[in-house]
Design an enzyme around this catalytic site. Sequence first.
Site, PDB file in Angstrom:
ATOM      1  N   ASP A  14      42.589  49.312  35.996  1.00  0.00           N
ATOM      2  CA  ASP A  14      40.984  48.713  35.876  1.00  0.00           C
ATOM      3  C   ASP A  14      40.383  48.379  37.116  1.00  0.00           C
ATOM      4  O   ASP A  14      39.386  48.556  37.431  1.00  0.00           O
ATOM      5  CB  ASP A  14      41.149  47.465  34.659  1.00  0.00           C
ATOM      6  CG  ASP A  14      41.551  47.545  33.556  1.00  0.00           C
ATOM      7  OD1 ASP A  14      40.897  48.728  32.977  1.00  0.00           O
ATOM      8  OD2 ASP A  14      41.782  46.812  32.815  1.00  0.00           O
ATOM      9  N   ARG A  96      45.047  32.037  39.696  1.00  0.00           N
ATOM     10  CA  ARG A  96      43.436  32.404  39.572  1.00  0.00           C
ATOM     11  C   ARG A  96      42.940  31.667  41.055  1.00  0.00           C
ATOM     12  O   ARG A  96      42.293  32.284  41.716  1.00  0.00           O
ATOM     13  CB  ARG A  96      42.616  32.296  38.469  1.00  0.00           C
ATOM     14  CG  ARG A  96      42.950  33.289  37.497  1.00  0.00           C
ATOM     15  CD  ARG A  96      43.832  34.553  37.878  1.00  0.00           C
ATOM     16  NE  ARG A  96      43.924  35.667  37.010  1.00  0.00           N
ATOM     17  CZ  ARG A  96      45.056  36.463  36.724  1.00  0.00           C
ATOM     18  NH1 ARG A  96      45.939  36.170  37.777  1.00  0.00           N
ATOM     19  NH2 ARG A  96      44.963  37.333  35.949  1.00  0.00           N
ATOM     20  N   ASP A 125      40.717  34.491  32.181  1.00  0.00           N
ATOM     21  CA  ASP A 125      40.908  34.600  33.699  1.00  0.00           C
ATOM     22  C   ASP A 125      39.483  34.865  34.345  1.00  0.00           C
ATOM     23  O   ASP A 125      38.968  34.554  35.230  1.00  0.00           O
ATOM     24  CB  ASP A 125      41.754  36.007  33.947  1.00  0.00           C
ATOM     25  CG  ASP A 125      43.322  35.493  33.644  1.00  0.00           C
ATOM     26  OD1 ASP A 125      43.593  34.392  33.880  1.00  0.00           O
ATOM     27  OD2 ASP A 125      43.954  36.382  33.345  1.00  0.00           O
ATOM     28  N   SER A 176      49.884  44.265  28.535  1.00  0.00           N
ATOM     29  CA  SER A 176      49.248  43.888  29.432  1.00  0.00           C
ATOM     30  C   SER A 176      49.967  42.507  30.058  1.00  0.00           C
ATOM     31  O   SER A 176      50.351  41.539  29.448  1.00  0.00           O
ATOM     32  CB  SER A 176      47.833  43.182  29.140  1.00  0.00           C
ATOM     33  OG  SER A 176      47.166  42.237  30.110  1.00  0.00           O
TER      34      SER A 176
END
Length: 405
Positions: A14, A96, A125, A176
């Site tokens: 991605d 994050r 996220d 994922s």
Amino acid sequence: MAKRVVLAYSGGLDTSVAVRWMMEEWGVEVVCVLVDVGQGDAEDFDAIRARALAAGAIECVIVDARDEMAEEFCAPAILANARYEGKYPLVSALSRPVIVRHLVDQARKFNAQAVAHGCTGKGNDQVRFEVGTHALAPDLEVLAPARLWGMTRADSVDYAAKWNIPIGATKEKIYSIDENLWGRAIECGAMEDPWAAPPEEPFTLTRVRSQETVELTIAFEGGLPVAVDGVSMSLADIISTVTERAGATGFGRLDMVENRRVGIKSREVYECPGALAIIAAHCDLEDLTLERDVHHEKLRLETRWAELVYDGMWFSPLKEALDAFMSETQRSVTGEVRLRFEAPGLMRIVGRRSPVALYDYGLATYEAADTFRHEDSEGFVRLWGLGIATWAARQGAKNASARQG
Ligand code: ARG
């Protein structure tokens, strides 16, 4: 001059497609930033850097933030015994804000007007990237190409092929996965059915590698781990050591249905042997060393701390105020905890000690060394129950007159 964007780059499909897609659709220059938060060496960073450049990035910066992740993000999570909804130790939620910090730094260095991430619209996220960026740099725009492009995974694979972006991924990648020093999150595939037991295949940290009982002693000073089995190490190394040793016995898996910030309930599977063992040990040492009222108040605030961090509010005034509370409580959280692990996946705490323990043998013992003043209890208990006794006597009188009447 073309607008410049700093992209949080993982090296996966991605974010690689995002580089080219933003260039083509928006005419921007893309700087990739890969932040090493301890995601392990699944792939070497040179190959990832080469892929970013092949996709069209003008630069790919690799930042070593493993110690920063440990000392500035895992450490406060340990002090707060942080587990969202009582279970999840915030693996992705902690990484994050580290990434955001470096995105903003690099945006300044490269004179970029925007940062970008590869998240879809369904997860937490995106919230953490965007709220975090706006907290540190209100002037920067945040772009989310994957939320707009409307490509399926197969479309993305075709897109990468069309632009000669060297991607190992196949059209049917099943899971994922997000990994860092604090653990691994595994989503998708068979696990989207909450009734289906998770397959063994995607687990790495908690694959049983030893049938032998493992015993670890973790030493804490001021609330933070400083040594394992008497060997002093950096916090990052302590986390990896405990992850490795505890994970080898299969300890550290979580399987839960969790409330995402965006209103979706999702089935989530995690493996975080280091995080869960360290937090369990820390909690146990607090049982031994924290004064009762401080401890009970802390338990309430821990829930709030975990929610804030889960919800992307790392850089917020309430989270900072709670950090100050947590730190203030930790001065006496010094001592050692013994953990015993037995395959597959069982952990027990079998001992704890502290030079500043509030456990007092003389007060606790039923043996001859007893120092407790037994006679004090009689008056104490009578006063403790006085209000109830008075109330009960009135009830009794009322009930008696009701029966007569
Ligand atoms: N549900 C977890 C969280 O919100 C895990 C997220 C994993 N992220 C990912 N991109 N796979 O923290």
